[in-house]
Design an enzyme around this catalytic site. Structure first.
Site, mmCIF file in Angstrom:
data_model
loop_
_atom_site.group_PDB
_atom_site.id
_atom_site.type_symbol
_atom_site.label_atom_id
_atom_site.label_comp_id
_atom_site.label_asym_id
_atom_site.label_seq_id
_atom_site.Cartn_x
_atom_site.Cartn_y
_atom_site.Cartn_z
ATOM 1 C CG HIS A 86 -1.601 1.269 1.691
ATOM 2 N ND1 HIS A 86 -2.855 1.548 1.170
ATOM 3 C CD2 HIS A 86 -1.210 2.292 2.324
ATOM 4 C CE1 HIS A 86 -3.413 2.490 1.583
ATOM 5 N NE2 HIS A 86 -2.288 2.535 2.585
ATOM 6 C CD GLU A 87 1.787 3.635 3.661
ATOM 7 O OE1 GLU A 87 2.027 4.367 3.349
ATOM 8 O OE2 GLU A 87 0.947 3.134 4.358
ATOM 9 C CD GLU A 108 -5.045 6.327 2.240
ATOM 10 O OE1 GLU A 108 -4.506 5.219 2.200
ATOM 11 O OE2 GLU A 108 -3.706 7.475 2.887
#
Length: 294
Positions: free
Chosen positions: A144-145, A222
């Site tokens: 995700h990062e 996100e």
């Protein structure tokens, strides 16, 4: 809620302070008794709107290390650190970006990525995240990062913040001019106390509305980063499990200036408008829909 208030206050303070400094230096005199110099006001608004955002972006890595106490792994000292570095390297290669710095910091479950450039970013995870999640879940969080970095999300959010700040500064002075002219000025002279008070109030009110816009964009990124993790790992299941696990944990607090950088964080009620992250249930549902559509 406390983090939301601090996030709003930080953004408003930057705009107000930069605006005040430029006015004291005589740079912001685009509004006179004769009218508004639209070109000069636009330039002034751009400078005020983007200065704080760009400086924050350029300083994001050192400030993140300093404010969280993150320790960059120069040479892995144990198997966990070695696995972390290897995982970040593998996912970064898949994402087509340069190897970020990898760091660990003490705190409750959370993780973040930051940096002004894709090929020299920082990925940091907390000790609480490593202690409360299995390797598949941590790998999904790292994915995700890394996806945030590959998507250029830090730069995108900076540009969006700069644009909305520019409109805040510009519109506040336009409203201030007309309010001062109609209600406070009896002769053709420069803007007075009515103008200054109106601009100050408008910058706060418009700044709050601008924060809602920026928070909405942050929530969309996100969803994209969750989907990016699923693509990097070849499955959305690990990210779903990671989000479900995070939903049952108390997220580690990050400094207010980094509120948008963490893996989790949401507000309920009216605070949801200012939240930089969607609720976990919505993120998991989006991943499930992505899986079904694959």
């Amino acid at each position: 809620m406390k983090r939301i208030v601090l996030f709003l206050a930080t953004n408003l303070a930057v705009v107000l302070v930069v605006s005040l400094v430029l006015n004291l230096l005589g740079v912001g005199r685009a509004v006179t008794g004769e009218g508004i110099n639209v070109g000069a006001l636009a330039v002034f608004s751009l400078v005020v709107g983007f200065t704080g955002s760009i400086i924050s972006l350029l300083m994001s890595k050192p400030m993140a290390k300093w404010s969280t106490g993150a320790r960059v792994i120069e040479q892995p000292t144990n198997s966990t650190e070695r696995w972390l570095v290897d995982t970040v390297r593998r996912l970064s290669e898949r994402a087509g970006i340069g190897m970020p710095e990898v760091a660990v910091y003490d705190g409750e479950p959370n993780a973040f990525a930051t940096g002004a450039f894709k090929n020299s970013a920082l990925v940091a995870v907390s000790t609480g995240l490593l202690a409360n999640m299995n390797q598949d879940e941590v790998e999904a969080v790292i994915g995700h990062e890394v996806a945030h970095i590959a998507n250029g999300d830090m730069v995108t959010l900076t540009l969006i913040q700069g644009v909305v700040n520019t409109f805040v500064v510009f519109l506040a002075r336009v409203v201030g001019f007309f309010v001062d002219k109609v209600l406070f000025r009896s002769e053709d002279r420069g803007p007075g106390i009515g103008y200054m008070i109106t601009v100050f109030v408008c910058e706060i009110l418009f700044g709050i509305l601008a924060s809602i816009i920026v928070a909405w964009f942050s929530r969309q990124r996100e969803f994209r980063a969750d989907a990016g993790s699923a693509r990097l790992l070849g499955s959305s299941v690990p990210m779903q499990h990671a989000l479900a696990r995070l939903g049952g944990l108390v997220p580690g607090a990050l400094p207010s200036s980094m509120a948008a950088s963490g893996i989790s964080g949401s507000g309920g009620g009216w605070g949801a408008l200012f939240s930089t992250h969607p609720p976990m249930e919505q993120r998991i549902a989006a991943l499930q829909a992505l899986r079904q559509g694959a």
